[in-house]
Structures are given as C-alpha cells and as structure tokens.
Design an enzyme around this catalytic site. Structure first.
Site, PDB file in Angstrom:
ATOM      1  N   SER A  37       0.987  -1.340   0.015  1.00 11.99           N
ATOM      2  CA  SER A  37      -0.031  -0.117  -0.106  1.00 11.99           C
ATOM      3  C   SER A  37       0.836   1.316   0.122  1.00 11.99           C
ATOM      4  O   SER A  37       1.506   1.396   1.102  1.00 11.99           O
ATOM      5  CB  SER A  37      -0.924   0.028   1.349  1.00 11.99           C
ATOM      6  OG  SER A  37      -1.530   1.384   1.248  1.00 11.99           O
ATOM      7  N   HIS A  80      -1.234  -1.503  -4.047  1.00  6.94           N
ATOM      8  CA  HIS A  80      -2.474  -1.148  -3.455  1.00  6.94           C
ATOM      9  C   HIS A  80      -2.517   0.496  -3.290  1.00  6.94           C
ATOM     10  O   HIS A  80      -1.575   1.048  -2.791  1.00  6.94           O
ATOM     11  CB  HIS A  80      -2.729  -1.866  -2.029  1.00  6.94           C
ATOM     12  CG  HIS A  80      -3.933  -1.454  -1.568  1.00  6.94           C
ATOM     13  ND1 HIS A  80      -5.107  -2.465  -1.672  1.00  6.94           N
ATOM     14  CD2 HIS A  80      -4.203  -0.824  -0.678  1.00  6.94           C
ATOM     15  CE1 HIS A  80      -6.148  -1.853  -0.850  1.00  6.94           C
ATOM     16  NE2 HIS A  80      -5.690  -1.096  -0.118  1.00  6.94           N
ATOM     17  N   ASP A 112      -4.831   3.568  -2.337  1.00 10.77           N
ATOM     18  CA  ASP A 112      -5.881   3.841  -1.276  1.00 10.77           C
ATOM     19  C   ASP A 112      -6.137   5.331  -1.503  1.00 10.77           C
ATOM     20  O   ASP A 112      -5.493   6.360  -1.344  1.00 10.77           O
ATOM     21  CB  ASP A 112      -5.284   3.846  -0.004  1.00 10.77           C
ATOM     22  CG  ASP A 112      -4.995   2.536   0.784  1.00 10.77           C
ATOM     23  OD1 ASP A 112      -6.131   1.890   0.712  1.00 10.77           O
ATOM     24  OD2 ASP A 112      -4.097   1.972   1.158  1.00 10.77           O
ATOM     25  N   MET A 148      -8.865   8.212  -0.594  1.00  7.43           N
ATOM     26  CA  MET A 148      -9.568   8.688   0.248  1.00  7.43           C
ATOM     27  C   MET A 148     -10.329  10.168   0.114  1.00  7.43           C
ATOM     28  O   MET A 148      -9.594  10.857  -0.247  1.00  7.43           O
ATOM     29  CB  MET A 148      -8.862   8.755   1.647  1.00  7.43           C
ATOM     30  CG  MET A 148      -8.186   7.354   2.009  1.00  7.43           C
ATOM     31  SD  MET A 148      -7.276   7.603   3.672  1.00  7.43           S
ATOM     32  CE  MET A 148      -6.561   5.882   4.102  1.00  7.43           C
ATOM     33  N   HIS A 201      -8.192   0.800  -4.000  1.00  4.09           N
ATOM     34  CA  HIS A 201      -9.106   0.642  -3.010  1.00  4.09           C
ATOM     35  C   HIS A 201      -9.850   2.086  -2.740  1.00  4.09           C
ATOM     36  O   HIS A 201      -9.262   2.960  -2.161  1.00  4.09           O
ATOM     37  CB  HIS A 201      -8.406   0.232  -1.641  1.00  4.09           C
ATOM     38  CG  HIS A 201      -9.080   0.137  -0.346  1.00  4.09           C
ATOM     39  ND1 HIS A 201      -8.660   0.135   0.850  1.00  4.09           N
ATOM     40  CD2 HIS A 201     -10.610   0.073  -0.141  1.00  4.09           C
ATOM     41  CE1 HIS A 201      -9.573   0.045   1.851  1.00  4.09           C
ATOM     42  NE2 HIS A 201     -10.603   0.076   1.147  1.00  4.09           N
ATOM     43  N   MET A 207     -11.682   4.489  -0.812  1.00  4.07           N
ATOM     44  CA  MET A 207     -12.714   4.892   0.468  1.00  4.07           C
ATOM     45  C   MET A 207     -13.210   6.115  -0.033  1.00  4.07           C
ATOM     46  O   MET A 207     -13.115   7.188   0.701  1.00  4.07           O
ATOM     47  CB  MET A 207     -11.678   4.856   1.487  1.00  4.07           C
ATOM     48  CG  MET A 207     -11.232   3.441   1.861  1.00  4.07           C
ATOM     49  SD  MET A 207      -9.648   3.558   2.938  1.00  4.07           S
ATOM     50  CE  MET A 207      -8.440   3.339   1.526  1.00  4.07           C
ATOM     51  N   MET A 227     -11.516  -5.636   5.602  1.00  7.65           N
ATOM     52  CA  MET A 227     -10.819  -4.632   6.511  1.00  7.65           C
ATOM     53  C   MET A 227     -10.779  -5.231   7.688  1.00  7.65           C
ATOM     54  O   MET A 227     -11.284  -5.697   8.601  1.00  7.65           O
ATOM     55  CB  MET A 227     -11.541  -3.263   6.630  1.00  7.65           C
ATOM     56  CG  MET A 227     -11.885  -2.306   5.277  1.00  7.65           C
ATOM     57  SD  MET A 227     -10.273  -1.944   4.453  1.00  7.65           S
ATOM     58  CE  MET A 227      -9.277  -1.179   5.904  1.00  7.65           C
ATOM     59  N   ASP A 260      -6.666  -6.001   4.891  1.00 10.79           N
ATOM     60  CA  ASP A 260      -6.040  -4.903   4.826  1.00 10.79           C
ATOM     61  C   ASP A 260      -5.993  -4.341   6.025  1.00 10.79           C
ATOM     62  O   ASP A 260      -7.013  -3.784   6.646  1.00 10.79           O
ATOM     63  CB  ASP A 260      -6.621  -3.927   3.734  1.00 10.79           C
ATOM     64  CG  ASP A 260      -6.047  -2.483   3.495  1.00 10.79           C
ATOM     65  OD1 ASP A 260      -5.070  -2.247   3.927  1.00 10.79           O
ATOM     66  OD2 ASP A 260      -6.940  -1.758   2.604  1.00 10.79           O
ATOM     67  N   GLY A 261      -4.914  -3.932   6.743  1.00  8.07           N
ATOM     68  CA  GLY A 261      -4.640  -3.218   8.007  1.00  8.07           C
ATOM     69  C   GLY A 261      -3.994  -3.984   8.921  1.00  8.07           C
ATOM     70  O   GLY A 261      -4.312  -5.040   9.258  1.00  8.07           O
ATOM     71  N   GLY A 272       0.965  -1.802   4.120  1.00  8.50           N
ATOM     72  CA  GLY A 272       1.665  -0.417   3.949  1.00  8.50           C
ATOM     73  C   GLY A 272       2.830  -0.228   4.730  1.00  8.50           C
ATOM     74  O   GLY A 272       4.006  -0.277   4.350  1.00  8.50           O
TER      75      GLY A 272
HETATM   76  C1  DX5 Z   1      -6.054   1.948   5.718  1.00  8.96           C
HETATM   77  C2  DX5 Z   1      -5.896   1.642   4.167  1.00  8.96           C
HETATM   78  C3  DX5 Z   1      -4.805   0.756   4.344  1.00  8.96           C
HETATM   79  C4  DX5 Z   1      -3.576   1.108   4.787  1.00  8.96           C
HETATM   80  C5  DX5 Z   1      -3.039  -0.020   5.455  1.00  8.96           C
HETATM   81  O1  DX5 Z   1      -7.474   2.566   5.604  1.00  8.96           O
HETATM   82  O2  DX5 Z   1      -6.792   1.051   3.491  1.00  8.96           O
HETATM   83  O3  DX5 Z   1      -4.493   0.027   2.779  1.00  8.96           O
HETATM   84  O4  DX5 Z   1      -2.408   1.475   3.914  1.00  8.96           O
HETATM   85  O5  DX5 Z   1      -1.749   0.238   6.082  1.00  8.96           O
HETATM   86  P1  DX5 Z   1      -1.085  -0.803   7.349  1.00  8.96           P
HETATM   87  O6  DX5 Z   1      -0.554  -1.882   6.743  1.00  8.96           O
HETATM   88  O7  DX5 Z   1      -0.028   0.289   7.731  1.00  8.96           O
HETATM   89  O8  DX5 Z   1      -1.907  -1.197   8.469  1.00  8.96           O
HETATM   90 ZN    ZN Z   2      -6.446  -0.114   1.535  1.00  8.19          ZN
END
Ligand code: DX5
Ligand code: ZN
Length: 223
Positions: free
Chosen positions: A7, A32, A34, A36, A65, A67, A136, A174-175, A196
C-alpha cells in the site's frame, strides 16, 4: 495463489516512482492504491493524477481501494486511468449491484470492501458478482493501525462461504498486517495481503521478499 499488495499510503511520496520500482523489482505483482475522500473516511489521500502518473512507470496490477462515498461517480475515470481492480465499500454504495456491473462493464475486476463492523451478510446476494472481497482488518482511514482480532473469524467464515458456493473470489485483507498477524490471516483463508507500514517502513524490497518467502513456505506446508 498468494499475492502481496504493497500500500503506497505508507510510501515516501517525495520518491513515489522509486519506491514503486523497488517493490516491483522485488517481486510484488499488485500495488494497493488507497483513495480517500475525507467523507467516507476522515483523511484525504490522493486521486486521479497520482494514479495516472504511476501508470506510466509501472506494469503492476493496480489494486485501487476506493474509500469514497458514492464511488460510482468515479469508476469510469479510475478505469480509464489504469486501475486493474476497483474495490468499493459496500457501506458507501446505495446500489452495490449496479456499481459492480459498472466496474465489469469498464473491463476491470470488481472488489467489495467491508469495514470490520459490517456483517458478511451484505454479501449474500452479490458474492457471485465479486472477483475479490476486501475484509478490512482495521477501521479504514489511516495506515499503521492495530489489527482487530475478531476479523480472523470473519475471514474464515467468508472462505468457507466462497468454497461452499463453488466460487473463486479472492479474499484480500487490509490493515495491521505484520509478522504476527500474517500467519493468522493466511491460515484463516486470505490470499491477497495488503501491507503499508509493513512494507514501506525499513527496506521495502527486503520486506516484499520476506513476505513472498512466507507465502512460499506456507504453500509448501499446505501440500
Ligand atoms: C487503511 C488503508 C490501508 C493502509 C494499511 O485505511 O486502507 O491500505 O495503507 O496500512 P497498514 O498496513 O500500515 O496497516
Ligand atoms: Zn487499503
């Protein structure tokens, strides 16, 4: 087949091109991304121009992804700019069936994401329409959060449902994936692993290789 999807939220944005090359050369096939909107989740990350620039320098599968509220407004544009997989949150779509068709009509793979607190029952009618389900394992919005333990059971239940229905959908998580939580999600049935901070903190190339090695030994062990 197990896939790592680094990510870029945790990458060094001042060197994004270089960071991406590093994970690609280390063997990552997915990236990945993200997006937002500051409404569905508290943060605003980045959007179309970043995707468009990255497409020019990478052949990885772009795992986008979204969001964002009402993602149907942007599906076509993300598809045109180079997304390969477009994942939307069930919680952000009034007409999830329509949005999944829209993604498929754009020639892309469609994913449905569920927040930790959202029941798998929202998939009952539409599981057949998804190429991937993103479970998630933290509340979306920030990198570097802690894995929520009850999600493991959710992954396991979903893997069983996918098998019982004779489907091939991927399960992405993810997370909060780290050395400790990775074995748990693999064992429960996840096969696309987002990371990430686990990848971009420290040496990204080495971190990708390490994760690929875990996948390999896990596959060997299963045989
Ligand atoms: C959070 C994102 C993730 C984030 C994960 O809302 O969707 O993709 O980058 O980060 P880590 O792996 O650090 O939890
Ligand atoms: Zn994500």
């Amino acid at each position: 087949m197990y896939i790592v999807s680094p990510s870029i939220l945790a990458a060094d944005f001042s060197n994004l091109g270089r960071e991406i090359k590093t994970v690609e050369e280390a063997g990552a096939r997915y990236l990945h991304i993200d997006v937002m909107d500051g409404v569905f989740v508290p943060c605003i990350s980045f959007g179309m121009p970043v995707l468009e620039s990255l497409r020019k320098v990478s052949d990885m599968q772009f795992d986008v992804h979204l969001m964002i509220e009402k993602p149907e407004r942007y599906v076509r544009e993300f598809a045109q700019l180079g997304a390969d997989i477009i994942t939307v949150h069930a919680e952000a779509c009034t007409h999830i069936d329509r949005v999944l068709s829209q993604i498929h009509s754009a020639g892309k793979k469609a994913g449905i994401a569920l927040n930790p607190g959202t029941s798998l029952s929202v998939l009952d009618c539409v599981l057949e329409l998804a190429d991937m389900v993103l479970i998630m394992t933290v509340n979306p919005g920030f990198g570097g959060q802690k894995y929520i333990p009850y999600c493991t059971e959710k992954i396991r239940t979903l893997r069983r449902q996918i098998q019982e229905r004779g489907l091939l959908a991927d399960i992405e998580v993810d997370g909060g994936i780290n050395d400790e939580t990775l074995p748990r999600v693999l064992e429960a049935g996840a096969n696309v692993i987002v990371s990430g901070s686990g990848i971009f903190r420290g040496d990204p190339g080495e971190n990708v290789k390490q994760m690929l090695a875990v996948f390999e030994s896990y596959e060997r062990q299963k045989k």
